[in-house]
Design a protein around this motif. Structure first.
Motif, PDB file in Angstrom:
ATOM      1  N   THR A   5      16.472   7.118   2.947  1.00 18.30           N
ATOM      2  CA  THR A   5      15.303   7.260   3.813  1.00 18.30           C
ATOM      3  C   THR A   5      14.072   7.048   2.954  1.00 18.30           C
ATOM      4  OG1 THR A   5      14.118   8.699   5.373  1.00 18.30           O
ATOM      5  CG2 THR A   5      15.205   9.790   3.528  1.00 18.30           C
ATOM      6  N   TYR A   6      13.106   6.299   3.499  1.00 20.72           N
ATOM      7  CA  TYR A   6      11.938   5.919   2.699  1.00 20.72           C
ATOM      8  C   TYR A   6      10.734   5.771   3.628  1.00 20.72           C
ATOM      9  CZ  TYR A   6       9.540   3.397  -1.167  1.00 20.72           C
ATOM     10  OH  TYR A   6       8.684   3.011  -2.177  1.00 20.72           O
ATOM     11  N   ASN A   7       9.728   6.604   3.406  1.00 22.85           N
ATOM     12  CA  ASN A   7       8.465   6.491   4.130  1.00 22.85           C
ATOM     13  C   ASN A   7       7.559   5.556   3.337  1.00 22.85           C
ATOM     14  OD1 ASN A   7       5.695   6.930   4.908  1.00 22.85           O
ATOM     15  ND2 ASN A   7       6.306   8.809   5.936  1.00 22.85           N
ATOM     16  N   VAL A   8       7.254   4.396   3.924  1.00 22.26           N
ATOM     17  CA  VAL A   8       6.428   3.391   3.258  1.00 22.26           C
ATOM     18  C   VAL A   8       5.028   3.444   3.859  1.00 22.26           C
ATOM     19  CG1 VAL A   8       6.131   0.950   2.754  1.00 22.26           C
ATOM     20  CG2 VAL A   8       8.439   1.944   2.818  1.00 22.26           C
ATOM     21  N   GLU A   9       4.079   3.879   3.064  1.00 20.40           N
ATOM     22  CA  GLU A   9       2.711   4.072   3.549  1.00 20.40           C
ATOM     23  C   GLU A   9       2.093   2.750   4.012  1.00 20.40           C
ATOM     24  OE1 GLU A   9      -1.483   6.184   2.127  1.00 20.40           O
ATOM     25  OE2 GLU A   9      -0.051   5.490   0.628  1.00 20.40           O
ATOM     26  N   TRP A  10       1.689   2.701   5.275  1.00 20.78           N
ATOM     27  CA  TRP A  10       1.024   1.555   5.894  1.00 20.78           C
ATOM     28  C   TRP A  10       1.740   0.238   5.612  1.00 20.78           C
ATOM     29  CZ3 TRP A  10      -1.527   2.403   9.898  1.00 20.78           C
ATOM     30  CH2 TRP A  10      -2.315   3.563  10.032  1.00 20.78           C
ATOM     31  N   PHE A  11       3.041   0.250   5.851  1.00 17.39           N
ATOM     32  CA  PHE A  11       3.851  -0.962   5.703  1.00 17.39           C
ATOM     33  C   PHE A  11       3.316  -2.064   6.609  1.00 17.39           C
ATOM     34  CE2 PHE A  11       8.654  -1.783   4.732  1.00 17.39           C
ATOM     35  CZ  PHE A  11       8.316  -2.920   4.027  1.00 17.39           C
ATOM     36  N   VAL A  57      10.649   4.780   7.454  1.00 17.07           N
ATOM     37  CA  VAL A  57       9.650   5.543   8.183  1.00 17.07           C
ATOM     38  C   VAL A  57       8.291   4.885   7.935  1.00 17.07           C
ATOM     39  CG1 VAL A  57       8.607   7.825   8.487  1.00 17.07           C
ATOM     40  CG2 VAL A  57      11.034   7.622   7.901  1.00 17.07           C
ATOM     41  N   GLU A  58       7.472   4.794   8.971  1.00 15.81           N
ATOM     42  CA  GLU A  58       6.233   4.010   8.949  1.00 15.81           C
ATOM     43  C   GLU A  58       6.547   2.524   8.759  1.00 15.81           C
ATOM     44  OE1 GLU A  58       2.742   5.431   6.986  1.00 15.81           O
ATOM     45  OE2 GLU A  58       3.375   7.533   7.060  1.00 15.81           O
ATOM     46  N   ALA A  59       7.564   2.056   9.487  1.00 16.22           N
ATOM     47  CA  ALA A  59       7.928   0.642   9.468  1.00 16.22           C
ATOM     48  C   ALA A  59       6.853  -0.177  10.188  1.00 16.22           C
ATOM     49  CB  ALA A  59       9.288   0.452  10.126  1.00 16.22           C
ATOM     50  N   PRO A  60       6.874  -1.511  10.024  1.00 17.54           N
ATOM     51  CA  PRO A  60       5.834  -2.359  10.632  1.00 17.54           C
ATOM     52  C   PRO A  60       5.724  -2.185  12.146  1.00 17.54           C
ATOM     53  CG  PRO A  60       7.099  -3.597   9.030  1.00 17.54           C
ATOM     54  CD  PRO A  60       7.800  -2.285   9.181  1.00 17.54           C
ATOM     55  N   ASN A  92       6.519   2.769  19.517  1.00 19.12           N
ATOM     56  CA  ASN A  92       5.460   3.748  19.735  1.00 19.12           C
ATOM     57  C   ASN A  92       4.093   3.081  19.597  1.00 19.12           C
ATOM     58  OD1 ASN A  92       4.350   4.132  16.929  1.00 19.12           O
ATOM     59  ND2 ASN A  92       6.458   4.763  16.510  1.00 19.12           N
ATOM     60  N   HIS A  93       3.043   3.866  19.741  1.00 18.64           N
ATOM     61  CA  HIS A  93       1.674   3.323  19.744  1.00 18.64           C
ATOM     62  C   HIS A  93       0.891   3.710  18.490  1.00 18.64           C
ATOM     63  CE1 HIS A  93       2.449   2.241  23.890  1.00 18.64           C
ATOM     64  NE2 HIS A  93       2.764   3.496  24.156  1.00 18.64           N
ATOM     65  N   THR A  94       1.589   4.049  17.408  1.00 17.26           N
ATOM     66  CA  THR A  94       0.908   4.535  16.209  1.00 17.26           C
ATOM     67  C   THR A  94       0.845   3.502  15.092  1.00 17.26           C
ATOM     68  OG1 THR A  94       2.897   5.412  15.126  1.00 17.26           O
ATOM     69  CG2 THR A  94       1.799   6.837  16.744  1.00 17.26           C
ATOM     70  N   GLN A  95       1.443   2.337  15.288  1.00 18.61           N
ATOM     71  CA  GLN A  95       1.562   1.303  14.255  1.00 18.61           C
ATOM     72  C   GLN A  95       2.473   1.761  13.121  1.00 18.61           C
ATOM     73  OE1 GLN A  95      -2.571   0.406  13.210  1.00 18.61           O
ATOM     74  NE2 GLN A  95      -2.565  -1.277  14.666  1.00 18.61           N
ATOM     75  N   GLN A  96       3.260   2.797  13.376  1.00 15.51           N
ATOM     76  CA  GLN A  96       4.208   3.315  12.389  1.00 15.51           C
ATOM     77  C   GLN A  96       5.549   3.531  13.094  1.00 15.51           C
ATOM     78  OE1 GLN A  96       2.338   6.898  10.952  1.00 15.51           O
ATOM     79  NE2 GLN A  96       0.820   5.807   9.746  1.00 15.51           N
ATOM     80  N   ALA A 330       4.178   1.557  -4.622  1.00 15.69           N
ATOM     81  CA  ALA A 330       4.760   1.195  -3.334  1.00 15.69           C
ATOM     82  C   ALA A 330       4.353   2.118  -2.201  1.00 15.69           C
ATOM     83  CB  ALA A 330       6.284   1.150  -3.450  1.00 15.69           C
ATOM     84  N   SER A 331       4.309   3.437  -2.439  1.00 17.00           N
ATOM     85  CA  SER A 331       4.055   4.372  -1.351  1.00 17.00           C
ATOM     86  C   SER A 331       3.681   5.737  -1.907  1.00 17.00           C
ATOM     87  CB  SER A 331       5.307   4.501  -0.469  1.00 17.00           C
ATOM     88  OG  SER A 331       5.082   5.368   0.628  1.00 17.00           O
ATOM     89  N   ASP A 332       3.170   6.601  -1.017  1.00 17.44           N
ATOM     90  CA  ASP A 332       2.888   7.978  -1.412  1.00 17.44           C
ATOM     91  C   ASP A 332       4.102   8.885  -1.199  1.00 17.44           C
ATOM     92  OD1 ASP A 332       2.831   7.900   1.337  1.00 17.44           O
ATOM     93  OD2 ASP A 332       0.815   8.736   1.555  1.00 17.44           O
ATOM     94  N   HIS A 333       5.195   8.322  -0.674  1.00 15.58           N
ATOM     95  CA  HIS A 333       6.481   9.010  -0.603  1.00 15.58           C
ATOM     96  C   HIS A 333       7.458   8.289  -1.525  1.00 15.58           C
ATOM     97  CE1 HIS A 333       6.065  11.548   3.196  1.00 15.58           C
ATOM     98  NE2 HIS A 333       4.934  10.864   3.150  1.00 15.58           N
ATOM     99  N   PHE A 334       8.524   8.987  -1.909  1.00 14.96           N
ATOM    100  CA  PHE A 334       9.554   8.404  -2.749  1.00 14.96           C
ATOM    101  C   PHE A 334      10.877   8.388  -1.982  1.00 14.96           C
ATOM    102  CE2 PHE A 334       6.670  10.801  -5.693  1.00 14.96           C
ATOM    103  CZ  PHE A 334       5.903   9.696  -6.042  1.00 14.96           C
ATOM    104  N   PRO A 335      11.724   7.386  -2.230  1.00 14.11           N
ATOM    105  CA  PRO A 335      12.980   7.283  -1.477  1.00 14.11           C
ATOM    106  C   PRO A 335      13.921   8.445  -1.796  1.00 14.11           C
ATOM    107  CG  PRO A 335      12.488   5.251  -2.685  1.00 14.11           C
ATOM    108  CD  PRO A 335      11.562   6.297  -3.202  1.00 14.11           C
ATOM    109  N   VAL A 336      14.740   8.763  -0.807  1.00 13.19           N
ATOM    110  CA  VAL A 336      15.842   9.712  -0.988  1.00 13.19           C
ATOM    111  C   VAL A 336      17.122   8.975  -0.628  1.00 13.19           C
ATOM    112  CG1 VAL A 336      16.831  11.938  -0.313  1.00 13.19           C
ATOM    113  CG2 VAL A 336      14.343  11.633  -0.330  1.00 13.19           C
ATOM    114  N   THR A 337      18.156   9.109  -1.464  1.00 12.11           N
ATOM    115  CA  THR A 337      19.428   8.456  -1.192  1.00 12.11           C
ATOM    116  C   THR A 337      20.564   9.464  -1.204  1.00 12.11           C
ATOM    117  OG1 THR A 337      19.728   7.895  -3.538  1.00 12.11           O
ATOM    118  CG2 THR A 337      18.725   6.217  -2.128  1.00 12.11           C
TER     119      THR A 337
END
Length: 350
Positions: A5-11, A57-60, A92-96, A330-337
Motif C-alpha cells: 500500500t502506498y499513498n502517493v502525494e498528488w499523483f 492511495v491518492e491515485a490519478p 470520487n470527486h477529490t482528484q485522489q 516521491a511522497s510524504d508517505h512511505f510504502p508498506v509491504t
C-alpha cells in the motif's frame, strides 16, 4: 506474493488530461519537487518494491475529462514494473482515487462491492460504500448521515496462492481545514473525528460480514488515524483504527497488523511511522503511523515480512542513499509491504 500500500502525494498532478506523463521541470504538488523529479523517484521506488499488487492511495483523478486508470497504466509502462494493470472502484470527486495496480500474470482482480445501494436516504445496516450510512454517533438521539468522500475499493482477487478479498481505504482526514480561529478549529476537528470514526464503524461492519463468511481478507490503506495520535481519542474512547482492528473483540474476530500492534502496546515509546509531514509554521517534521496492511485470522498464518520502507527507520533503505532520496522525493508517505504465501483455504462469499 508481495502486497503493498502506498499513498502517493498528488499523483494526479503528474499527468495531463490524456493520461500522459508530465515529465518536465514544472512544480509538482510536492514542496520544492518538480514533476520530472517526482516521476523519476516514484518509478525507482515502484521498481524496487517489485510488488504483485500495490494499493495506490491518492491515485490519478478519474472524471469525465480524465482517465486515472489509463494514467496509472502509463506510469507502470514508464517505470517498467510487473504491476501494470489498474483497477478502480467507485470514482470520487477529490482528484485522489483509490486504485489497485497489479501484475495480470500473477493474479486477476475485479471490483466487487458488497451491500445495498441506498442513495441519499441511507441505511442503518452498512450499505455499499458509495451509499449513505445512518448512525447516531452521540447521545442526541439524532441520526448522522455519513458518506465516504473516497469510497473504499473492494477487490476480489484470484491467484495461485488462493482467492481473497482486499478492501482499499483512504479514511477521512481529521485535520480542521478551513478553520479561522481556535473555536472553529475545535468544532471542525471534533466533527471530522466523528465522521472518521463513523467511517471506521462502517468498515468494521463490512469486515464482520467477511469474517462471518469465512473470507480471507486484507484491509489496507491510509486511515489518517492510529492509537494515541490526537487528544480526541480520550473524548471518543478509542481510535478508528482500533474499531477496524476489533481490538475489543475475541481473537478470532480481530484483524492483525504488526505495526498497529506495536503502536498499541507502546503508546508512549518508540513507534513505527509511515508518513512524514513538514510543519511550516513550526519549521519541523511531524511523523505518524497512518498506513496499514491488516489481515484476517484465516490469512494470518500465511502472511509475513511486513515492512515499512522508511528512509530513516528501515536499515536497508537507510544504507541505500539512492533509494532513501527517492522515497523522500516521491511522497510524504512511505510504502508498506507484506508477503502472502499460500495456498490458503477459505470461501469467498458475496
Amino acid at each position: 506474493m508481495r502486497i503493498a500500500t502506498y499513498n502517493v502525494e498528488w499523483f494526479s498532478n503528474l499527468f495531463d488530461d490524456e493520461g500522459k506523463l508530465l515529465e518536465d521541470g514544472q512544480w509538482s504538488g510536492r514542496q520544492d519537487v518538480t514533476r520530472g523529479e517526482q516521476l523519476a523517484a516514484l518509478a525507482f521506488v515502484f521498481k524496487r518494491l517489485d510488488a504483485d499488487a500495490v494499493l495506490v492511495v491518492e491515485a490519478p483523478d478519474s472524471s469525465r475529462q480524465r482517465n486515472g486508470s489509463l494514467a496509472l497504466e502509463n506510469f507502470a509502462a514508464y517505470a517498467d514494473i510487473r504491476a501494470r494493470k489498474a483497477l478502480i472502484g467507485f470514482e470520487n470527486h477529490t482528484q485522489q482515487e483509490i486504485m489497485l495496480l497489479y501484475d495480470p500474470d500473477a493474479l486477476s482482480a475485479v471490483h466487487d462491492p458488497i451491500g445495498e445501494e441506498t442513495g441519499k436516504k441511507g441505511s442503518r445496516v452498512a450499505p455499499r460504500f458509495d451509499g449513505t450510512y445512518r448512525i447516531d454517533l452521540d447521545i442526541d438521539a439524532t441520526e448522522d448521515l455519513v458518506t465516504f468522500s473516497k469510497p473504499p475499493l473492494e477487490a476480489l482477487i484470484d491467484s495461485d496462492e488462493g482467492t481473497f478479498r482486499l478492501i482499499g481505504v483512504h479514511a477521512k482526514s481529521k485535520a480542521p481545514h478551513g478553520a479561522r480561529n481556535r473555536d472553529e478549529m475545535m468544532r471542525l476537528a471534533i466533527a471530522n473525528r466523528r465522521k472518521q470514526l463513523a467511517q471506521c464503524i462502517w468498515l468494521r461492519e463490512r469486515v464482520d460480514h467477511h469474517l462471518d463468511m469465512g473470507d480471507p481478507l486484507i484491509v489496507a490503506g491510509d486511515f489518517n488515524d492510529g492509537p494515541g495520535l490526537d487528544e480526541f481519542e480520550r473524548l471518543f474512547g478509542r481510535s478508528g483504527l482500533e474499531i477496524v482492528l476489533g481490538t475489543d473483540l475475541d481473537p478470532q474476530d480481530q484483524l492483525f497488523d504488526p505495526h498497529a500492534e506495536q503502536a498499541l502496546q507502546s503508546r508512549f515509546g518508540a513507534q513505527p511511522t509511515t508518513a512524514r509531514f513538514y510543519i511550516r509554521d513550526e519549521d519541523r517534521y511531524l511523523t505518524a503511523l497512518l498506513d496499514y496492511i491488516m489481515v484476517s485470522p484465516v490469512l494470518r498464518p500465511f502472511c509475513n515480512g511486513w515492512r515499512i520502507w522508511h528512509p530513516f527507520e528501515d536499515p536497508a533503505c537507510w544504507r541505500d542513499e539512492t533509494l532513501q532520496r527517492a522515497l523522500l522525493t516521491a511522497s510524504d508517505h512511505f510504502p508498506v509491504t507484506m508477503e502472502l504465501n499460500g495456498p490458503f483455504p477459505g470461501p469467498v462469499g458475496g
